[in-house]
Design a protein around this motif. Structure first.
Motif, PDB file in Angstrom:
ATOM      1  N   PHE A   5       0.825  -1.210   0.000  1.00  0.00           N
ATOM      2  CA  PHE A   5       0.000   0.000   0.000  1.00  0.00           C
ATOM      3  C   PHE A   5       0.863   1.266   0.000  1.00  0.00           C
ATOM      4  O   PHE A   5       0.436   2.296  -0.540  1.00  0.00           O
ATOM      5  N   ARG A   7       3.449   1.424  -1.812  1.00  0.00           N
ATOM      6  CA  ARG A   7       3.730   1.512  -3.255  1.00  0.00           C
ATOM      7  C   ARG A   7       2.547   2.095  -4.011  1.00  0.00           C
ATOM      8  O   ARG A   7       2.742   2.866  -4.961  1.00  0.00           O
ATOM      9  N   ILE A   8       1.335   1.745  -3.613  1.00  0.00           N
ATOM     10  CA  ILE A   8       0.152   2.325  -4.255  1.00  0.00           C
ATOM     11  C   ILE A   8       0.091   3.823  -3.951  1.00  0.00           C
ATOM     12  O   ILE A   8      -0.143   4.633  -4.845  1.00  0.00           O
ATOM     13  N   ILE A  13       2.468   1.277  -8.021  1.00  0.00           N
ATOM     14  CA  ILE A  13       1.578   0.177  -8.408  1.00  0.00           C
ATOM     15  C   ILE A  13       0.229   0.826  -8.716  1.00  0.00           C
ATOM     16  O   ILE A  13      -0.242   1.662  -7.934  1.00  0.00           O
ATOM     17  N   ALA A  15      -3.714   1.615  -9.128  1.00  0.00           N
ATOM     18  CA  ALA A  15      -4.933   1.316  -8.362  1.00  0.00           C
ATOM     19  C   ALA A  15      -6.037   2.190  -8.923  1.00  0.00           C
ATOM     20  O   ALA A  15      -5.771   3.256  -9.497  1.00  0.00           O
ATOM     21  N   LYS A  17      -8.240   4.641  -8.128  1.00  0.00           N
ATOM     22  CA  LYS A  17      -8.430   5.597  -7.029  1.00  0.00           C
ATOM     23  C   LYS A  17      -9.805   6.247  -7.095  1.00  0.00           C
ATOM     24  O   LYS A  17     -10.253   6.650  -8.159  1.00  0.00           O
ATOM     25  N   PHE A  27      -9.156   3.589  -2.791  1.00  0.00           N
ATOM     26  CA  PHE A  27      -9.121   2.916  -4.095  1.00  0.00           C
ATOM     27  C   PHE A  27      -9.926   1.628  -4.002  1.00  0.00           C
ATOM     28  O   PHE A  27     -10.138   1.083  -2.914  1.00  0.00           O
TER      29      PHE A  27
END
Ligand code: AMP
Ligand code: ZN
Length: 113
Positions: A5, A7-8, A13, A15, A17, A27
């Motif tokens: 998360f 990284r999101i 990464i 997602a 959103k 997200f």
């Protein structure tokens, strides 16, 4: 950075959103358990609910309010929905970056499994 998360949050990464502000992002869950299933995560890494401190009071309330706003925009506020934070093994937490599940769009069973 080995936290999914984080990284999101960093945009490393992808997602889907649905919400972003200075403290958190929201997200859609990759494996939805209901017609609406979204996750709200603080931008700052906090592993579990056990790691919240009194300094996080505003952040914790902020997550609830962000989720409630998105429930409204997703059209599930009046019918109802559930907000859940799983903590550690017995609750089935799999991602150790604090997240609030918003689940709705169908009748939900209680008690949870
Ligand atoms: P928990 O079991 O409470 O730790 O919830 C973790 C949630 O993260 C699960 O509902 C997963 O489906 C979801 N999830 C895992 N990876 C991703 C991802 N890359 N994007 C969106 N949701 C994810
Ligand atoms: Zn993290």
């Amino acid at each position: 950075m080995d936290c999914l998360f984080c990284r999101i949050v960093a945009g490393q990464i992808p997602a889907k959103k649905i919400h972003e502000d200075e403290l958190c992002i929201g997200f859609f869950d990759i494996n939805p358990q209901a017609p609406t299933h979204a996750l709200f995560v603080p931008k700052r890494h906090i592993a579990t609910v056990n790691d919240l401190t009194t300094e996080d009071r505003e952040l914790a309330g902020h997550l609830l309010i962000a989720a409630a706003k998105v429930a409204r925009t997703q059209g599930i506020a009046d019918a109802g929905y559930r907000l859940v934070m799983n903590c550690n093994a017995d609750a089935g937490q799999t991602v150790f970056h604090l997240h609030l599940h918003l689940v709705g769009g169908r009748k939900l069973g209680w008690p949870p499994g």
